[in-house]
Design an enzyme around this catalytic site. Structure first.
Site, PDB file in Angstrom:
ATOM      1  N   GLU A 193      20.079 -36.406  42.072  1.00  0.00           N
ATOM      2  CA  GLU A 193      21.250 -35.866  42.786  1.00  0.00           C
ATOM      3  C   GLU A 193      21.386 -36.588  44.119  1.00  0.00           C
ATOM      4  O   GLU A 193      20.512 -37.340  44.533  1.00  0.00           O
ATOM      5  CB  GLU A 193      21.036 -34.366  43.079  1.00  0.00           C
ATOM      6  CG  GLU A 193      21.314 -33.423  41.924  1.00  0.00           C
ATOM      7  CD  GLU A 193      22.793 -33.026  41.860  1.00  0.00           C
ATOM      8  OE1 GLU A 193      23.603 -33.588  42.619  1.00  0.00           O
ATOM      9  OE2 GLU A 193      23.114 -32.160  41.035  1.00  0.00           O
ATOM     10  N   ASN A 206      21.892 -26.671  46.969  1.00  0.00           N
ATOM     11  CA  ASN A 206      22.232 -27.671  45.967  1.00  0.00           C
ATOM     12  C   ASN A 206      22.881 -28.862  46.677  1.00  0.00           C
ATOM     13  O   ASN A 206      22.254 -29.522  47.470  1.00  0.00           O
ATOM     14  CB  ASN A 206      23.129 -27.030  44.891  1.00  0.00           C
ATOM     15  CG  ASN A 206      23.246 -27.873  43.647  1.00  0.00           C
ATOM     16  OD1 ASN A 206      22.280 -28.549  43.283  1.00  0.00           O
ATOM     17  ND2 ASN A 206      24.393 -27.856  43.000  1.00  0.00           N
ATOM     18  N   GLU A 226      21.044 -19.782  37.350  1.00  0.00           N
ATOM     19  CA  GLU A 226      22.426 -20.048  36.905  1.00  0.00           C
ATOM     20  C   GLU A 226      23.050 -18.859  36.176  1.00  0.00           C
ATOM     21  O   GLU A 226      23.715 -19.014  35.152  1.00  0.00           O
ATOM     22  CB  GLU A 226      22.478 -21.351  36.087  1.00  0.00           C
ATOM     23  CG  GLU A 226      21.972 -22.540  36.917  1.00  0.00           C
ATOM     24  CD  GLU A 226      22.186 -23.906  36.290  1.00  0.00           C
ATOM     25  OE1 GLU A 226      23.044 -24.019  35.413  1.00  0.00           O
ATOM     26  OE2 GLU A 226      21.496 -24.855  36.704  1.00  0.00           O
ATOM     27  N   ASN A 267      28.909 -26.895  44.059  1.00  0.00           N
ATOM     28  CA  ASN A 267      28.716 -28.330  43.919  1.00  0.00           C
ATOM     29  C   ASN A 267      29.771 -29.116  44.662  1.00  0.00           C
ATOM     30  O   ASN A 267      30.903 -28.667  44.825  1.00  0.00           O
ATOM     31  CB  ASN A 267      28.757 -28.738  42.439  1.00  0.00           C
ATOM     32  CG  ASN A 267      27.378 -29.090  41.923  1.00  0.00           C
ATOM     33  OD1 ASN A 267      26.657 -29.867  42.538  1.00  0.00           O
ATOM     34  ND2 ASN A 267      27.015 -28.483  40.807  1.00  0.00           N
ATOM     35  N   ASP A 270      30.646 -31.443  38.950  1.00  0.00           N
ATOM     36  CA  ASP A 270      29.383 -31.492  39.707  1.00  0.00           C
ATOM     37  C   ASP A 270      29.630 -32.235  41.021  1.00  0.00           C
ATOM     38  O   ASP A 270      30.632 -31.969  41.685  1.00  0.00           O
ATOM     39  CB  ASP A 270      28.303 -32.106  38.810  1.00  0.00           C
ATOM     40  CG  ASP A 270      26.920 -31.644  39.199  1.00  0.00           C
ATOM     41  OD1 ASP A 270      26.515 -31.929  40.333  1.00  0.00           O
ATOM     42  OD2 ASP A 270      26.240 -31.000  38.386  1.00  0.00           O
TER      43      ASP A 270
HETATM   44  C1  BGC Z   1      22.669 -28.384  39.751  1.00  0.00           C
HETATM   45  C2  BGC Z   1      22.003 -28.075  38.444  1.00  0.00           C
HETATM   46  C3  BGC Z   1      23.009 -27.463  37.509  1.00  0.00           C
HETATM   47  C4  BGC Z   1      24.234 -28.308  37.391  1.00  0.00           C
HETATM   48  C5  BGC Z   1      25.255 -27.596  36.560  1.00  0.00           C
HETATM   49  C6  BGC Z   1      23.798 -29.315  39.461  1.00  0.00           C
HETATM   50  O1  BGC Z   1      24.378 -29.726  40.664  1.00  0.00           O
HETATM   51  O2  BGC Z   1      21.752 -28.962  40.671  1.00  0.00           O
HETATM   52  O3  BGC Z   1      20.914 -27.229  38.644  1.00  0.00           O
HETATM   53  O4  BGC Z   1      22.431 -27.277  36.238  1.00  0.00           O
HETATM   54  O5  BGC Z   1      24.747 -28.649  38.651  1.00  0.00           O
HETATM   55  O6  BGC Z   1      26.543 -27.875  36.827  1.00  0.00           O
HETATM   56 CA    CA Z   2      25.304 -31.708  42.183  1.00  0.00          CA
END
Ligand code: BGC
Ligand code: CA
Length: 293
Positions: free
Chosen positions: A23, A106, A125, A152, A200
């Site tokens: 990431e 995140n 989640e 995200n 994302d």
């Molecule tokens: C998160 C993950 C997640 C995914 C789902 C990512 O940014 O870090 O944990 O499963 O997004 O959309």
């Molecule tokens: Ca992400």
């Protein structure tokens, strides 16, 4: 722009590994930095030489952004922190959500005013316990939006007047007005349908278009500033987690992906899951902002 193909001359795999959850790609001075959240690692790759360095981190680092004082502002599982350089120890600013032990930070990004915007999520989640925070240069944090299972991709319009943010589970991209007081006027920018994965990480290009990584969506979609789908860059892996423009002219899109949660059969079908990619997409990005605190 017309359809972007996943032709070999467009897409390149830079680093092959089944990282669990790569990431937060960041281009700086010829290096590509990224985190493997679930692998408890910080990585960097010198693009000219392919020299790769990796360090273990004792607490999950979930994003890394440049800091004016040098080094980086990061989000960890539980809060904000600083590292003075790639191998320096973490200085933590404290725990942000002590009452929510299943939550973690995140994605995060610095706005053109020098604030860091960062989202939390339920690591399981399931519960909408995630919020969007702003960390100011004075090191004060505040919630600006809440009710997300997985936050995200905060990113900003080139003129700095819009913040984009994703509700990944409900496949919604929101847009807010952004100014020195924060964000307001939340509205849906795009609702992704069955032909897309979960939005994302994302970034904007110099034309103000959005590049949205799709988790479980095998690619990155480009949307115009009105939220209209334009084209999709296909990738050979399902879980595309984040992207950023880099290179001298900000001409290359650098892409992180994830292998977490894949069955052995799925992994056999996408052996590059978790690897790092680069794509020459024919558009330039914009220079990212620096945290002013
Ligand atoms: C998160 C993950 C997640 C995914 C789902 C990512 O940014 O870090 O944990 O499963 O997004 O959309
Ligand atoms: Ca992400």
């Amino acid at each position: 722009m017309t359809e972007v193909a996943a032709a070999a001359d467009v897409l390149q795999c830079l680093f092959v590994d089944n990282q669990l959850l790569a990431e937060g790609p960041l281009y700086q001075h010829g290096w590509l930095y990224w985190v493997d959240i679930k692998g408890l690692a910080l990585h960097r790759l010198q693009l000219a030489t392919a020299e790769h360095q990796q360090r273990h981190v004792p607490e999950q680092i979930t994003s890394i952004s440049p800091r004016q004082k040098g080094g980086f502002v990061v989000t960890t599982r539980t809060g904000f922190g600083f590292i003075d350089d790639f191998s320096a120890p973490l200085h933590s600013l404290g725990t942000v959500e002590p009452a929510l032990p299943d939550n973690r930070f995140n994605d995060a990004k610095v706005d053109p005013l020098g604030n860091l915007w960062a989202g939390t999520m339920d690591d399981l989640e399931k519960t909408p316990s995630g919020s969007l925070y702003r960390l100011t240069p004075e090191h004060q944090w505040q919630v600006f939006d809440t009710g997300y299972i997985v936050t995200n991709g905060p990113t900003f319009a080139p003129d700095g007047r819009r913040l984009y943010h994703n509700d990944s589970v409900h496949k919604q991209i929101f847009v807010f007005d952004l100014d020195a007081s924060g964000i307001s006027n939340k509205r849906v920018f795009a609702q992704l349908g069955v032909d897309h994965g979960h939005p994302d990480g994302m970034t904007v290009d110099a034309q103000g278009c959005l590049w949205v990584c799709e988790y479980a969506g095998w690619g990155i979609s480009r949307f115009d500033p009105d939220g209209k789908f334009m084209a999709k860059l296909a990738l050979p892996v399902a879980n595309v987690t984040s992207c950023t423009f880099g290179g001298d002219q900000l001409e290359t899109l650098y892409i992180t992906t994830a292998a977490k949660g894949l069955t052995a059969a799925e992994l056999a079908g996408q052996p590059l899951a978790g690897s790092i990619f680069a794509a020459a997409v024919g558009v330039q990005g914009i220079q990212g902002a620096v945290f002013l605190g």
